[in-house]
Enzyme design. Structure first.
Site, short mmCIF file in Angstrom:
data_model
loop_
_atom_site.label_atom_id
_atom_site.label_comp_id
_atom_site.label_asym_id
_atom_site.label_seq_id
_atom_site.Cartn_x
_atom_site.Cartn_y
_atom_site.Cartn_z
CE LYS A 265 7.19 -44.71 -88.62
NZ LYS A 265 8.05 -45.70 -88.82
NE ARG A 339 12.73 -45.85 -98.81
CZ ARG A 339 12.99 -47.16 -98.28
NH1 ARG A 339 13.30 -48.10 -98.84
NH2 ARG A 339 13.35 -47.31 -96.84
#
Length: 488
Positions: A265, A339
């Site tokens: 990130k 997920r």
């Protein structure tokens, strides 16, 4: 904060009462001496009952009430199921600011709002507004004044107060864990919290790295393998329903810190990724509350917990992993990790518990913030009946949600050329929904609802200010799902 109930006001440091907009009366205020009554009437003209305005005035006469606080609640027709939660939070904070040991609040009469509902809001608002995350501060705000509620006593009212206390404490527990920094809260730390709240109340099982790998939890294993803090799968069982009753399964994403892994990130605001565990913290708070409420139902809480770090053993873009349900996933971005761990937990919950419903919570996608902002959670479901019940509870607790569609076109967007599916959709299109589509592949036929809480799990730049949600984690979803579960 200790809470007492009285039928009529007695001696108190601060007597608090509410006033409607442009009304010439303060709701429920007892008869006062002439001087105090004059000052109250003048103060009422000053604030005009405007929503959120507070006025503290000294009392004269026999000094039964050292001070009187008038709180504006706006127009009667504009009162919502959040009004008294908001205002009571401001009152509690004002009492602390005045360094009081206790204060009293007069619950307005039923013609304004149903008294059990307003009492519940007052308790929740006051308790949550006094929460502060000060674990690492040398100087702490120690003053939390006690509260007396002035309302006609009844079993219904007393029960609502006790329930509201437990619900508020569940939300506070969630906030207190979610606010912990990553060096103080690893997957093992969360597992220890689960053991603590489960002690003598619920069954608790922790599955660690060797067993996770052995049993085929490919998503949890892959995401967690780059960190020295090993992944954990936390399972809590609240079994107070009948033996034959199918449980509700609650699943919460708990990435104790998310660097993005190899798909690192940007550095700006990466500190906020301590909040990537909020879904799991929500499940812990709910499970704590239902065990204390002794709800006569069966509920399973499942929290997959990992730390997503770059390193020599990290999973990579291009990897293909096998999930718990046997399906394979092509990794296109290691920052789409939530997920993967949720898919394992969802499949495990369905296989082992054959539940009547599954609800999951996750700070899953930045796309949800783009779509809905920071005051509304995204909801995706495969069952209209379940999603409607959750939506109704969201209106009761004023935790806003909005349902997004999930049809075959979105399912097609995560098909992979080299595996059963890929962990990213097509570009930036429908990012929240394609993430939910990945989760949908983990479940067969069980009614399921997914709540993407990325925008609402902690206070962000555009978050609406609420007295009972001080800066930091909000505990979103705890009150919402407890409302849903209590109706079962």
């Amino acid at each position: 904060m200790k809470i007492k109930v009285q039928n009529t006001p007695k001696k108190t440091q601060l007597l608090c009462a509410f006033a409607l907009e442009k009304s010439d009366k303060v709701l429920g205020l007892p008869k006062l001496d002439a001087k105090t009554s004059f000052v109250v009437n003048q103060s009422l003209k000053d604030i005009e009952g405007k929503l959120g305005k507070l006025m503290v005035i000294p009392s004269t006469g026999k000094k039964q009430f050292q001070r009187i606080l008038i709180a504006g609640i706006g127009k009667k027709e504009d009162i919502t199921k959040d009004t008294f939660r908001q205002i009571s939070g401001k009152i509690a904070q004002k009492a602390r600011e005045l360094k009081l040991k206790e204060f009293s609040i007069i619950i307005p009469p039923t013609f304004v709002i149903e008294q059990v509902s307003s009492t519940t809001q007052v308790v929740e608002g006051a308790k949550m507004a006094l929460y502060k995350f000060e674990k690492f501060k040398a100087e702490k705000e120690e003053n939390s004044p006690d509260m007396t509620i002035i309302v006609p006593k009844s079993n219904k009212v007393l029960k609502s107060i006790k329930t509201a206390e437990i619900v508020a404490e569940g939300a506070i527990f969630t906030k207190s864990i979610a606010n912990l920094p990553p060096n103080e809260c690893t997957p093992s730390t969360l597992a220890n919290f689960a053991k603590t709240i489960s002690k003598n109340k619920m069954k608790c099982k922790i599955i660690s790295k060797p067993e996770l790998k052995k049993k085929g939890f490919g998503g949890i294993t892959a995401v967690g393998q780059g960190s020295k803090n090993e992944p954990k799968l936390i399972i809590m069982e609240h079994n107070r329903g009948s033996r034959n009753e199918k449980p509700i399964v609650l699943v919460g994403k708990a990435v104790t810190f998310d660097t993005g892994g190899i798909s690192l990130k940007p550095g700006a605001n990466m500190d906020e990724m301590k909040f990537d565990k909020c879904g799991g913290c929500t499940v812990l708070g709910i499970m704590k509350a239902i065990s204390e409420l002794k709800l006569p139902i069966n509920v399973i809480g499942i929290v997959p917990s990992v730390e997503n770090m770059p390193g020599g053993e990290s999973y990579r873009p291009g990897d293909i992993i096998k999930l718990y349900n046997g399906k394979t996933a092509e990794i296109l971005n290691t920052d789409a990790e939530g997920r993967l761990i949720l898919a394992d937990a969802l499949a495990y919950g369905e296989k082992h518990y054959a539940p009547k419903a599954i609800i999951d919570f996750a700070t899953l996608t930045g796309a949800c913030i783009i779509a809905l902002g920071t005051n509304v959670a995204g909801m995706v479901s495969n069952n209209e009946k379940l999603s409607k019940k959750i939506f109704e509870s969201s209106k009761n607790t004023t935790e806003q949600i909005w349902e997004l569609p999930l049809n075959q076109e979105f399912m097609d967007m995560i098909k992979s050329d080299v595996a059963d599916m890929k962990n990213m959709g097509i570009g930036r299109a429908a990012g929240t929904i394609t993430a939910a589509a990945f989760l949908r592949n983990a479940i067969e036929d069980t009614p399921w609802t997914h709540l993407d809480i990325a925008g609402v799990a902690w206070t962000q730049t555009a978050t609406k200010e609420k007295s009972y949600n001080p800066k930091g984690a909000t505990g979103f979803g705890v009150r919402l799902i407890l409302d849903y579960l209590q109706k079962l």
